[in-house]
Motif scaffolding. Structure first.
Motif, mmCIF file in Angstrom:
data_model
loop_
_atom_site.group_PDB
_atom_site.id
_atom_site.type_symbol
_atom_site.label_atom_id
_atom_site.label_comp_id
_atom_site.label_asym_id
_atom_site.label_seq_id
_atom_site.Cartn_x
_atom_site.Cartn_y
_atom_site.Cartn_z
ATOM 1 N N GLN A 164 0.820 -1.213 0.000
ATOM 2 C CA GLN A 164 0.000 0.000 0.000
ATOM 3 C C GLN A 164 0.860 1.272 0.000
ATOM 4 O OE1 GLN A 164 -2.596 0.446 3.359
ATOM 5 N NE2 GLN A 164 -0.931 0.625 4.839
ATOM 6 N N TYR A 165 2.149 1.134 0.341
ATOM 7 C CA TYR A 165 3.062 2.284 0.345
ATOM 8 C C TYR A 165 3.939 2.328 -0.906
ATOM 9 C CZ TYR A 165 1.595 2.461 5.189
ATOM 10 O OH TYR A 165 0.848 2.530 6.330
ATOM 11 N N ALA A 166 3.628 1.479 -1.868
ATOM 12 C CA ALA A 166 4.433 1.415 -3.097
ATOM 13 C C ALA A 166 4.351 2.727 -3.869
ATOM 14 C CB ALA A 166 3.949 0.264 -3.974
ATOM 15 N N VAL A 167 5.491 3.136 -4.391
ATOM 16 C CA VAL A 167 5.588 4.336 -5.228
ATOM 17 C C VAL A 167 6.419 3.980 -6.460
ATOM 18 C CG1 VAL A 167 5.330 6.023 -3.359
ATOM 19 C CG2 VAL A 167 7.604 5.161 -3.922
ATOM 20 N N SER A 171 4.940 10.331 2.606
ATOM 21 C CA SER A 171 4.965 9.812 3.980
ATOM 22 C C SER A 171 6.278 9.071 4.235
ATOM 23 C CB SER A 171 3.797 8.846 4.220
ATOM 24 O OG SER A 171 3.979 7.661 3.472
ATOM 25 N N PHE A 172 6.577 8.879 5.520
ATOM 26 C CA PHE A 172 7.779 8.140 5.895
ATOM 27 C C PHE A 172 7.676 6.684 5.435
ATOM 28 C CE2 PHE A 172 10.334 5.641 8.925
ATOM 29 C CZ PHE A 172 11.578 6.182 8.629
ATOM 30 N N GLU A 173 6.483 6.130 5.451
ATOM 31 C CA GLU A 173 6.289 4.749 5.011
ATOM 32 C C GLU A 173 6.658 4.587 3.537
ATOM 33 O OE1 GLU A 173 4.007 5.534 8.630
ATOM 34 O OE2 GLU A 173 3.981 6.532 6.690
ATOM 35 N N GLN A 174 6.307 5.575 2.724
ATOM 36 C CA GLN A 174 6.678 5.523 1.311
ATOM 37 C C GLN A 174 8.184 5.666 1.136
ATOM 38 O OE1 GLN A 174 4.174 8.600 -0.385
ATOM 39 N NE2 GLN A 174 2.642 7.085 -1.017
ATOM 40 N N VAL A 175 8.812 6.497 1.968
ATOM 41 C CA VAL A 175 10.273 6.633 1.937
ATOM 42 C C VAL A 175 10.912 5.281 2.229
ATOM 43 C CG1 VAL A 175 12.266 7.625 3.141
ATOM 44 C CG2 VAL A 175 10.330 9.089 2.513
ATOM 45 N N GLN A 176 10.447 4.622 3.297
ATOM 46 C CA GLN A 176 11.000 3.324 3.672
ATOM 47 C C GLN A 176 10.779 2.283 2.585
ATOM 48 O OE1 GLN A 176 12.598 2.363 6.981
ATOM 49 N NE2 GLN A 176 13.063 4.431 6.317
ATOM 50 N N ASN A 179 4.119 16.967 5.990
ATOM 51 C CA ASN A 179 3.244 16.210 6.880
ATOM 52 C C ASN A 179 2.334 17.246 7.535
ATOM 53 O OD1 ASN A 179 2.021 14.439 8.576
ATOM 54 N ND2 ASN A 179 3.851 13.941 9.768
ATOM 55 N N GLY A 180 1.223 17.541 6.882
ATOM 56 C CA GLY A 180 0.377 18.645 7.324
ATOM 57 C C GLY A 180 1.081 19.953 6.990
ATOM 58 N N LYS A 181 1.352 20.760 8.008
ATOM 59 C CA LYS A 181 2.059 22.026 7.789
ATOM 60 C C LYS A 181 3.550 21.892 8.052
ATOM 61 C CE LYS A 181 -1.838 25.029 8.736
ATOM 62 N NZ LYS A 181 -2.332 26.168 9.509
ATOM 63 N N GLY A 233 8.050 16.277 -1.236
ATOM 64 C CA GLY A 233 7.477 15.031 -1.727
ATOM 65 C C GLY A 233 8.438 14.249 -2.602
ATOM 66 N N VAL A 234 9.745 14.315 -2.270
ATOM 67 C CA VAL A 234 10.762 13.667 -3.094
ATOM 68 C C VAL A 234 11.710 12.834 -2.232
ATOM 69 C CG1 VAL A 234 12.696 14.049 -4.674
ATOM 70 C CG2 VAL A 234 10.691 15.520 -4.804
ATOM 71 N N PHE A 235 12.003 11.635 -2.692
ATOM 72 C CA PHE A 235 13.070 10.797 -2.137
ATOM 73 C C PHE A 235 14.076 10.631 -3.265
ATOM 74 C CE2 PHE A 235 15.079 6.616 -1.951
ATOM 75 C CZ PHE A 235 15.586 6.596 -0.664
ATOM 76 N N ILE A 236 15.334 10.935 -3.006
ATOM 77 C CA ILE A 236 16.369 10.785 -4.021
ATOM 78 C C ILE A 236 17.540 10.016 -3.429
ATOM 79 C CG2 ILE A 236 17.402 13.038 -3.522
ATOM 80 C CD1 ILE A 236 18.031 13.188 -6.604
#
Length: 149
Positions: free
Chosen positions: A46-49, A73-78, A104-106, A135-138
């Motif tokens: 469910q966290y797949a990107v 989200s952190f889950e998507q990063v992981q 994450n919100g504000k 919204g980026v993981f590199i």
């Protein structure tokens, strides 16, 4: 990868790099990648990107490849981090420096890791901040080619 118990009684997954550097590598590279510990979210589809891979750049026999995922989200990063390290070529890289930044919100959540590559993760984080990217993981994978840069 192997499962290890955490303080919450659930199991985390520990990733150990697939290769260790030989004694003949320069001191700065000999340490190689750090061991990584991932939570269960790194396995949850469910966290797949979608992960995008850049072209490989070669400089003095070392090769560099950038990988990017849009995250919220952190889950998507992981999830993205674990997927990349599970790739045989990425997992065998000498260093996998990364940075991420998302809202994450504000609140802006931003983190980086150099993976024993001097200042590499910090520079990626500064680039994300300077460009205003959220919204980026590199991740940049470096395979050592025998010449100290």
């Amino acid at each position: 990868a192997k499962e290890i118990a955490n303080s919450e009684g659930t199991k985390d997954v520990q990733y150990t790099p697939q290769c260790k550097q030989s004694k003949h590598a320069p001191k700065s590279v000999r340490r190689g990648q750090k061991d990584r510990v991932f939570g269960d979210e790194s396995l949850d589809p469910q966290y797949a990107v979608e992960i995008h891979h850049g072209d490989t750049l070669v400089d003095r026999k070392s090769s560099f490849t950038a990988h990017l995922a849009l995250v919220s989200s952190f889950e998507q990063v992981q999830w993205a981090h674990r997927q990349l390290l599970s790739d045989k070529k990425v997992g065998k890289a000498t260093h996998n420096s990364f940075a991420y930044r998302y809202c994450n919100g504000k609140q802006i959540i931003a983190e980086y890791d150099d993976d024993n590559e001097n200042e590499a993760g910090r520079r990626l984080a500064e680039l994300l901040e300077h460009c205003g990217n959220n919204g980026v993981f590199i991740m940049v994978s470096r395979s050592f080619g025998g010449v100290e840069l």
